[in-house]
Design an enzyme around this catalytic site. Sequence first.
Site, PDB file in Angstrom:
ATOM      1  N   HIS A 169      66.230  27.955  33.235  1.00  0.00           N
ATOM      2  CA  HIS A 169      66.878  28.302  34.512  1.00  0.00           C
ATOM      3  C   HIS A 169      66.151  29.455  35.218  1.00  0.00           C
ATOM      4  CE1 HIS A 169      70.350  26.044  32.841  1.00  0.00           C
ATOM      5  NE2 HIS A 169      70.021  26.687  31.730  1.00  0.00           N
TER       6      HIS A 169
ATOM      7  N   GLU B 283      49.415  26.705  46.223  1.00  0.00           N
ATOM      8  CA  GLU B 283      50.359  26.256  47.262  1.00  0.00           C
ATOM      9  C   GLU B 283      49.934  24.913  47.848  1.00  0.00           C
ATOM     10  OE1 GLU B 283      52.303  29.776  49.703  1.00  0.00           O
ATOM     11  OE2 GLU B 283      50.158  30.114  49.450  1.00  0.00           O
TER      12      GLU B 283
END
Length: 458
Positions: free
Chosen positions: A158, A292
């Site tokens: 998480h 990216e």
Amino acid sequence: MSKDKLWGGRFTQPTDKFVEEFTASIQFDKRLYHQDIRGSVAHARMLGKQGIIPLEDVEQIVHGLHKILEQIEAGQFDFSISLEDIHMNIEARLSAAIGEAGKRLHTGRSRNDQVALDIRLYLRDEIVQITTYLDLLIDALLVQAEANLDTLMPGFTHLQTAQPILFAHHLMAYVEMFKRDKSRLDDCLKRVDVLPLGAGALAGTTFPIDREYVAEQLGFPTITRNSLDSVSDRDFALEFLADASIIMMHLSRFSEELIIWSTSAFQFIELSDGFCTGSSIMPQKKNPDVPELVRGKTGRVYGNLMALLTTMKALPLAYNKDMQEDKEPLFDTIDTVKGSLKIFADMIREMRVNVDNMGKAAGQGFSTATDVADYLVRKGLAFRDAHEAVGKAVAYCVENQMAITELSLAEWQLFSGKIDTDIFECITVEASVNARNVPGGTARDRVWSEIQNVRAGN
Ligand code: ARG
């Protein structure tokens, strides 16, 4: 004019200029020139061997095709839109150069089986290339893993600190992914590597062709077994696009981690300047452009898979012109995946690791709480009770703003009488990592032998 066309016989009106441009594929299928020529040479030799065309013609055809190959590679070949695609561009040029013999090349063949052959030949080579790029990336990861066998980092679930791990172990997780990608491509190759030529337009041919001989010349281990399927099947391309999508998915996850790790909040790694750019307004910025962009390019590769799946959806057998739309998604995917893998391998090789920051973060967030629970289990508690006791200790630490390693023995004993001084050596980050000494675990010895395993080709 329809008169210039190889198929012009039944037409009386010229093709509309825009229609010609709209229906042509030469703009993008010219990259198949090499495969098209190889396929034609093999086909011509087979026609000669079978006595379907004269052997003198075969010699002229082969010579003429080699000349065309040279012209294309020298940039001296004028590709013509009105000749629609690479197949007709080359065939028309051949006939112009050698006359009668050139016009015999297309005997017992159709562009439908020809294009299927060309794509398979092309994809076969590209898959081998992509596999070598995957090897380069795996190698870069192994080098970094070896260099970081003692680099501790927090493992996350998480994106919250979970348990300490070795950075090498994290990198080796990507090695597993890229190894699976290789094995998927290897499997895909089996279905790509089948000769479709000989299917003709859809039903086979009336000439006594020798398909096995063509397969042998072109290095195909097998031939297709149904002529309709031979010209209408693009499963192999779809499979490749799916495999490529999974590669990009892996790269996008890795990209995301590199981006997070490079933030000033994390500062786990530093990408070398060559893979980053600055901002035109904020002087302090160093942006992780390469990861990216790779993350972004994942979208177009998924899109290419969806595009071809949708093109193929509900197409009646056998060939339909829709299928000409297979090439751009395929080519774009090949280029994108190769570029992404290559740039990633170089970037990983040059990545600098901030060992201190990672190590500090590895000990934060109660990352060794599970180790205390396991300790209590070894002292005789049931795991659920141990979990409960440690949970209370963590709550105590939160309330008093302290780390788990700062608790005194007396404080520990508030939560369980079974805790003794040996607790202190089991809650260090190193002890936590090395205690996970199971196959696939993060203990240093395990990670080290995994690296050796992969190096040895396992
Ligand atoms: N350019 C075509 C393609 O890429 C070649 C096959 C054409 N076949 C035909 N019957 N029009 O699919």
